[in-house]
Design an enzyme around this catalytic site. Structure first.
Site, PDB file in Angstrom:
ATOM      1  N   SER A 154      12.160 -40.056  28.376  1.00  0.00           N
ATOM      2  CA  SER A 154      11.172 -39.452  27.490  1.00  0.00           C
ATOM      3  C   SER A 154      10.915 -40.365  26.295  1.00  0.00           C
ATOM      4  O   SER A 154      11.833 -40.816  25.624  1.00  0.00           O
ATOM      5  CB  SER A 154      11.675 -38.079  27.012  1.00  0.00           C
ATOM      6  OG  SER A 154      10.741 -37.489  26.145  1.00  0.00           O
ATOM      7  N   SER A 157       5.720 -35.522  25.110  1.00  0.00           N
ATOM      8  CA  SER A 157       6.600 -35.607  26.270  1.00  0.00           C
ATOM      9  C   SER A 157       6.045 -34.775  27.422  1.00  0.00           C
ATOM     10  O   SER A 157       5.712 -33.598  27.257  1.00  0.00           O
ATOM     11  CB  SER A 157       8.002 -35.112  25.905  1.00  0.00           C
ATOM     12  OG  SER A 157       8.844 -35.113  27.034  1.00  0.00           O
ATOM     13  N   GLU A 217      17.924 -38.404  32.028  1.00  0.00           N
ATOM     14  CA  GLU A 217      18.255 -37.882  30.699  1.00  0.00           C
ATOM     15  C   GLU A 217      19.749 -37.596  30.614  1.00  0.00           C
ATOM     16  O   GLU A 217      20.346 -37.056  31.561  1.00  0.00           O
ATOM     17  CB  GLU A 217      17.462 -36.605  30.393  1.00  0.00           C
ATOM     18  CG  GLU A 217      15.972 -36.842  30.239  1.00  0.00           C
ATOM     19  CD  GLU A 217      15.220 -35.588  29.827  1.00  0.00           C
ATOM     20  OE1 GLU A 217      14.005 -35.686  29.568  1.00  0.00           O
ATOM     21  OE2 GLU A 217      15.844 -34.503  29.762  1.00  0.00           O
ATOM     22  N   ASN A 275      10.186 -37.575  21.676  1.00  0.00           N
ATOM     23  CA  ASN A 275       8.816 -37.969  22.013  1.00  0.00           C
ATOM     24  C   ASN A 275       7.857 -36.907  21.509  1.00  0.00           C
ATOM     25  O   ASN A 275       8.071 -35.711  21.732  1.00  0.00           O
ATOM     26  CB  ASN A 275       8.683 -38.141  23.537  1.00  0.00           C
ATOM     27  CG  ASN A 275       7.343 -38.699  23.945  1.00  0.00           C
ATOM     28  OD1 ASN A 275       6.537 -39.092  23.099  1.00  0.00           O
ATOM     29  ND2 ASN A 275       7.089 -38.743  25.233  1.00  0.00           N
ATOM     30  N   THR A 334       3.296 -41.683  30.224  1.00  0.00           N
ATOM     31  CA  THR A 334       1.970 -41.053  30.275  1.00  0.00           C
ATOM     32  C   THR A 334       0.877 -42.036  29.895  1.00  0.00           C
ATOM     33  O   THR A 334      -0.174 -42.108  30.550  1.00  0.00           O
ATOM     34  CB  THR A 334       1.947 -39.834  29.340  1.00  0.00           C
ATOM     35  OG1 THR A 334       2.960 -38.903  29.747  1.00  0.00           O
ATOM     36  CG2 THR A 334       0.594 -39.146  29.397  1.00  0.00           C
ATOM     37  N   GLY A 365      12.089 -39.305  33.332  1.00  0.00           N
ATOM     38  CA  GLY A 365      13.157 -40.245  33.617  1.00  0.00           C
ATOM     39  C   GLY A 365      14.537 -39.612  33.449  1.00  0.00           C
ATOM     40  O   GLY A 365      14.680 -38.441  33.089  1.00  0.00           O
TER      41      GLY A 365
END
Length: 1175
Positions: free
Chosen positions: A272, A321, A548, A318, A277, A546
């Site tokens: 994150s 996110s 974490e 983020n 994005t 991703g």
């Protein structure tokens, strides 16, 4: 395949040189002086990394050869094979087989991966001039080796600090020429500090993209960098720029899709805040710019604001996110243009963010955008309040994001909804559902008895929710405070406790939002797929969460990391396992490289019946199951698994590919269960708004499974929907199934710091992400393997035309070998397999460049030849055009001359005619004048002669008056008889005319129905009338001539009668002559009338008969019979009237003549006769 234990995330010293890596000789002093400068002082050196990339390794190799001409090294335990290699013999090999391999950070428990990379015994030669040294804080610093004694070395750091360290703790550094290379495969020493330093150097120069073999590494700059826009898109399209970029990855995907006719995928991963994005949007922008044109690409780009508003939220790491994974599949037409798209999502418990947010985080963006940007009319309709007035939003005490205007973002979202064809009515319904979700959080309960049972408080929140979703307030109260259960054949209504009621309320809010999100995705897919023809070719862009690892990891991190394990296996499968298996199947000579496989970890999650997911679903179905019993069950059944380790209390640890993660099972069962009861679904189905009805229908049609175990007290149903983990697993399998059918391109996004600050580069954080993504492992495998492969047939077909000799009759393998030999590609750079050719990195590029240059030369020759042909053709055409123009101009001139000559002749002829007319007129005038003169003279002469004769006759007639002979009475009787006969014939003709008139009247009645059909021929009949009129005028002229002839005959008869009368008696010749002349004139008139009557009767009869035949169709004629009949009738009536008048006048004249002259003459005749007798 080696089965190795995992490495924890702790950061300690890294040892990356094999243990028996020894030098047999000392480097020369020149080499010491050449490389004695501090590496930090050479940061201004920028290496060109476009065409010269392949030459960098050769330069380093040549430099090492000059300095260590007779030096050999022995690599005994290297994973690349146990063999002695001379540097002199490595001039053609480059750095492919001499490399240090990356090391994951060691942990407390040594793993096989750590031992493999920590085999860095002291340098025997101790002649490495620059080396990396790890500081106590975990960072690496570059130092110069001053001296080496035994197992210790003295190094000088950049700040002038001198340290005495163990030689085994030093890691070799790359030469200055390799600083900042754009491909990590070009590094001579591929160790962790070298990779970190290379990425940091490029990051500080705003070069955020770096290649790691087939993987693109993107470091988030947390600022705008000048690497995007139309200029860069055009440059990468024309291949004017070769540096790593998202544009280059997207362009490669398009090229391979068209060339290989295989679907492509771009897999973007990272934790994150790493920029996944934005990277996905950049890739979509390039595809839209390169393959757009139909307009659909604009709709695809406009889906991003909608998906971000409904699926993204602010977290501690983020500000934007993505709380779900999305796969955007972009379809292309036969012409290579974007023709449509489809969006597939992979989400799990992200709906929990709707009802619960941690401190400093926000819920989904759309809630704050709606409250800030809704127009007054919409706010009034939805009864919207401020953000801080909603319980779901105020619990995190975070209402805004720095630098983001939620009101402006709401306008952008509404515009995007219009673009993806979601109508205004549907938009209002969507906003109503969002407002209802917010108001659900404000619904409160009050305890009504000692058993903690509750009922809903009737306040503004309750009434607003009921109004927005369109349900009855009483039904809503019952649904939130009670639950119906079926026990046997009886239905029991159970009151809910306060916690159960709150759970039911929150479950309903989460379900509405989840169904709303799915509905929006469905509408977007319909919009992007309407009327789009697909060719089966597509490029999929995967933007997914991703790996974490937090201080406290819950069910959300459990699902995220499971998804990353599955993606990592896909990554390994394509880059490690499948590659090595293909080498073995094709029989090439290649030393197997060990890599870490995560299949054990996936088995831990997915194995049945003793996997993490299976045990979680099983425990979720038990009524007495708790988080603690679930943790104990895991420890009981999975303790023997190498990837699992039980912890104290409710915790357990999983050894993931990226490292160990400890999970707290608190809330696992609750989040995995579907708390939405069937009563809530029935309430939604009874709503008047159509969206809740759609949501209820979708939830009811979901697959269900029987509950394993006793009846759940809080559920009370005999079946329940699939658990959240099972749903997520099925979504993930569908996602992976789609990715398996594509050729992947990987982009690993790296977050340089947790503060989201530009320019800050934390080595430990970056290193952890590189290991989690497996980037270093990828580079190591790619450098030691053959990343490029091509079948014999395709290789021969693609490059066979480059051969100097014709090889059309040879088989593809012979052609391929001939091509390799012709271009002097070293045997070390390729391998010939059973079905394919395998090349090391960069080798196929040489052939591709030669092919492109040859094709370009061929095209140049073809263009020149075609230009020559075109010019020759143009010259020929011009000559033909000139000849044709000369012919045409000559013909035009001749035509003009002929026309001029014709006009001249016509003028001469006209002049001649006019002159002739003038002469005839003058001659006619002269003749007429002569005739007048002659007539006057002749008249004078006649009068002169007539005067003399008259005087002589007058005396004779006076003496012979008695001798005049009277007209006979028989002559008068004959005249009367003829008149009567004419009258009788006239009456008979009138009767016939009446009969014909009646018949004509009958025909008129019959013909009236044909009048409309005959109108179109009126003009033709008019022409016929004019011709008839001309014919009548000619007839009249002929009748006049006949009258003149009859008058002449009558005069002749009269003269004969006068002669007769002279024979009878000379005394009465003048009287008899006058009487005979009068009688003859009357007879002539009667004859003409009778003849005219006969002629006209015949003409009218023939015309009427002809018109009847035309009307009946017996005769075809281009005239209007009705109109002509009317005209004939009018003509007949006019002639009849005129003829009757003339006839009456003739009768009167004859009667007068008979009554006056006839009787007297008879008396005189009889008197003369009697007197003669008497005498």
């Amino acid at each position: 395949m080696s089965q190795t234990s995992r490495v924890p995330l702790a950061i300690q010293s890294i040892k990356s040189i094999p243990p028996e890596f020894k030098f047999t000789d000392n480097p020369t002093p020149d080499f010491m002086e050449k490389h004695g400068n501090d590496k930090e002082g050479s940061t201004d050196v920028i290496v060109s990394n476009n065409p010269e990339d392949g030459a960098i390794g050769r330069k380093v190799s040549e430099e090492l050869q000059d300095c260590t001409r007779d030096m050999y090294f022995i690599n005994e335990d290297s994973p690349y094979g146990e063999k002695t290699i001379s540097l002199e013999s490595r001039s053609s090999i480059g750095d492919e087989e001499v490399e240090s391999v990356p090391l994951p950070l060691p942990s407390i428990s040594k793993s096989s991966r750590e031992s493999r990379w920590s085999d860095t015994t002291s340098y025997a030669s101790k002649k490495k001039l620059q080396s990396w040294f790890q500081l106590p804080n975990g960072n690496w610093e570059l130092g110069n080796i001053i001296s080496t004694t035994g197992t210790e070395s003295v190094i000088s750091l950049s700040e002038g600090k001198v340290l005495k360290v163990k030689s085994e703790s030093l890691v070799p550094a790359n030469p200055d020429i390799l600083d900042g290379v754009d491909d990590l495969m070009q590094l001579s020493y591929l160790n962790e500090p070298s990779v970190l330093y290379n990425l940091q150097r490029r990051y500080n120069q705003n070069m955020i993209y770096t290649k790691a073999g087939p993987v693109l590494v993107a470091v988030n700059p947390f600022k705008k960098v000048p690497l995007y826009g139309n200029d860069y898109i055009e440059a990468y399209k024309r291949k004017a720029i070769e540096s790593p970029h998202v544009y280059a990855i997207a362009h490669m995907a398009i090229r391979e899709m068209i060339r290989d006719e295989v679907n492509q995928s771009i897999i973007i991963s990272g934790e994150s805040g790493a920029g996944k994005t934005e990277t996905a949007k950049i890739a979509m922008q390039y595809l839209a710019a390169l393959c757009g044109g139909s307009g659909i690409e604009y709709e695809i780009l406009k889906t991003n604001p909608v998906l971000e508003a409904f699926g993204n939220a602010k977290t501690l790491r983020n500000d934007n996110s993505s709380r779900f994974g999305k796969l955007i599949e972009i379809h292309f037409s036969e012409t290579g243009k974007i023709s449509g798209a489809n969006i597939q999502t992979c989400k799990f418990t992200t709906e929990s963010r709707v009802v619960q947010c941690n401190e400093g985080e926000r819920s989904y963006h759309i809630f704050y955008q709606l409250c800030a940007g809704a127009p007054p009319s919409l706010r009034e309709k939805l009864n919207l309040l401020n953000v801080e007035d909603y319980k779901y939003l105020r619990q995190s005490n975070c209402y805004s994001i720095t630098g983001v205007n939620d009101a402006e973002e709401f306008c952008i979202v509404m515009e995007a909804l219009d673009v993806v064809h979601i109508g205004k009515e549907d938009q209002e319904n969507v906003f109503a559902m969002l407002a209802a979700v917010l108001w659900f959080g404000n619904i409160s309960f009050t305890v009504v008895d000692n058993e903690n049972h509750v009922q809903v408080i009737e306040d503004e929140a309750l009434f607003t929710v009921a109004k927005l979703i369109g349900c009855d307030i009483g039904d809503l109260k019952i649904t939130l405070s009670t639950r119906k259960m079926k026990v046997g054949n009886d239905n029991i209504v159970q009151k809910l406790t306060l916690s159960q009621a709150i759970d039911a309320r929150d479950a309903m809010a989460k379900s509405i939002y989840a169904c709303l999100f799915d509905w929006i995705i469905e509408q977007i897919n319909k919009s992007l797929a309407v009327g789009k023809r697909r060719t089966g070719r597509s490029i999929s862009i995967l933007d997914i969460y991703g790996f974490e690892s937090f201080d406290r990891n819950s069910f959300e991190q459990f699902c995220i990391n499971y998804a990353n394990e599955r993606l990592q296996q896909h990554f390994n499968r394509h880059l490690f396992k499948l590659e090595q298996e293909e080498y073995i199947q094709d029989g090439i000579d290649w030393a197997k490289v060990e890599f870490e496989d995560n299949q054990d970890c996936l088995n831990l999650f997915e194995k049945k019946p003793l996997g993490l997911l299976s045990l979680l679903d099983e425990e979720s179905t038990f009524p007495n199951g708790t988080d603690l019993t679930f943790a104990n069950k895991l420890k009981q059944h999975l303790s023997s698994n190498s990837s699992f380790r039980g912890e104290r209390g409710k915790a357990f640890t999983v050894c993931h590919y990226a490292g160990e993660v400890t999970y707290d099972t608190t809330g696992f069962l609750e989040k995995n269960r579907d708390l939405l009861h069937v009563n809530c679904i029935q309430l939604l189905s009874s709503c008047t708004c159509h969206l809740p009805q759609i949501f209820a229908s979708n939830m009811l049609t979901q697959s269900e499974k029987p509950i394993v175990g006793p009846l759940h007290k809080s559920g009370g149903a005999d079946s329940q929907k699939l658990s959240v983990a099972t749903k997520f697993k099925s979504q993930l399998f569908l996602l992976m199934q789609r990715l398996e059918s594509t050729t992947p391109h990987f982009i690993r996004c790296i977050k340089p710091n947790n503060l989201q600050s530009p320019g800050l580069y934390e080595q430990g954080l970056v290193l952890q992400q590189l290991k989690c993504c497996g980037v270093l492992e990828v580079v190591r495998i790619s450098r030691s393997g053959f990343p490029t492969r091509m079948s014999h047939q395709k290789f021969a077909r693609r490059y066979g035309f480059l051969l100097l000799e014709n090889a059309a009759s040879q088989d593809p393998l012979s052609v391929s070998v001939a091509i390799l030999q012709q271009f002097n590609i070293l045997p070390e750079m390729y391998q010939v397999g059973y079905t394919k050719l395998f090349f090391r990195t960069g080798q196929i590029g040489v052939l591709e460049d030669t092919r492109n240059r040859t094709l370009h030369g061929i095209l140049r020759v073809q263009s020149c030849f075609r230009g020559h042909q075109a010019r020759c053709y143009i010259k020929e055409v011009r000559r033909g055009i000139t000849t044709l123009q000369s012919f045409i101009r000559g013909q035009n001139t001749r035509n003009k001359y002929a026309a001029s000559l014709q006009r001249h002749r016509a003028a001469v002829l006209i002049q001649k005619k006019m002159k002739a007319v003038f002469v005839r007129n003058r001659m006619k005038s002269t003749i007429e004048a002569a005739i007048v003169i002659q007539s006057i003279i002749r008249g004078w002469l006649v009068r002169r002669c007539s005067g003399d004769l008259g005087s002589s006759k007058s005396a004779t007639m006076e003496t012979n008056d008695s001798d005049q002979v009277l007209v006979k009475s028989s002559f008068l009787a004959e005249l009367q008889r003829r008149v009567l006969k004419a009258e009788a014939a006239l009456r008979e003709k009138e009767e016939e005319n009446d009969i014909l008139h009646q018949r004509l009247q009958q025909y008129e009645n019959r013909w009236s129905e044909y009048e409309l059909k005959m109108k179109s021929m009126e003009e033709v009949w008019q022409k016929q009338m004019r011709s008839l009129q001309s014919s009548l005028s000619i007839a009249k002229k002929s009748l006049a001539i006949d009258d003149y002839e009859r008058n002449s005959d009558a005069s002749v008869n009269a003269s004969d009668e006068r002669d007769y009368s002279w024979d009878v008696g000379n005394n009465h010749r003048r009287q008899e002559s006058n009487g005979a002349r009068s009688m003859s004139a009357g007879l002539s008139v009667i004859s003409r009338l009778a003849e005219e009557f006969e002629q006209r009767s015949q003409v009218f009869g023939d015309d009427a008969k002809f018109l009847v035949e035309v009307k009946s169709g017996q005769v075809e004629a281009s005239l209007n019979p009705d109109q002509e009949l009317r005209r004939l009738k009018q003509m007949f009536e006019a002639w009849k009237k005129d003829y009757g008048a003339r006839l009456r006048e003739t009768k009167v004249i004859l009667h007068k003549l008979g009554s006056e002259g006839g009787v007297d003459k008879v008396k005189k005749w009889w008197g003369r006769r009697n007197s003669t007798r008497i005498n």
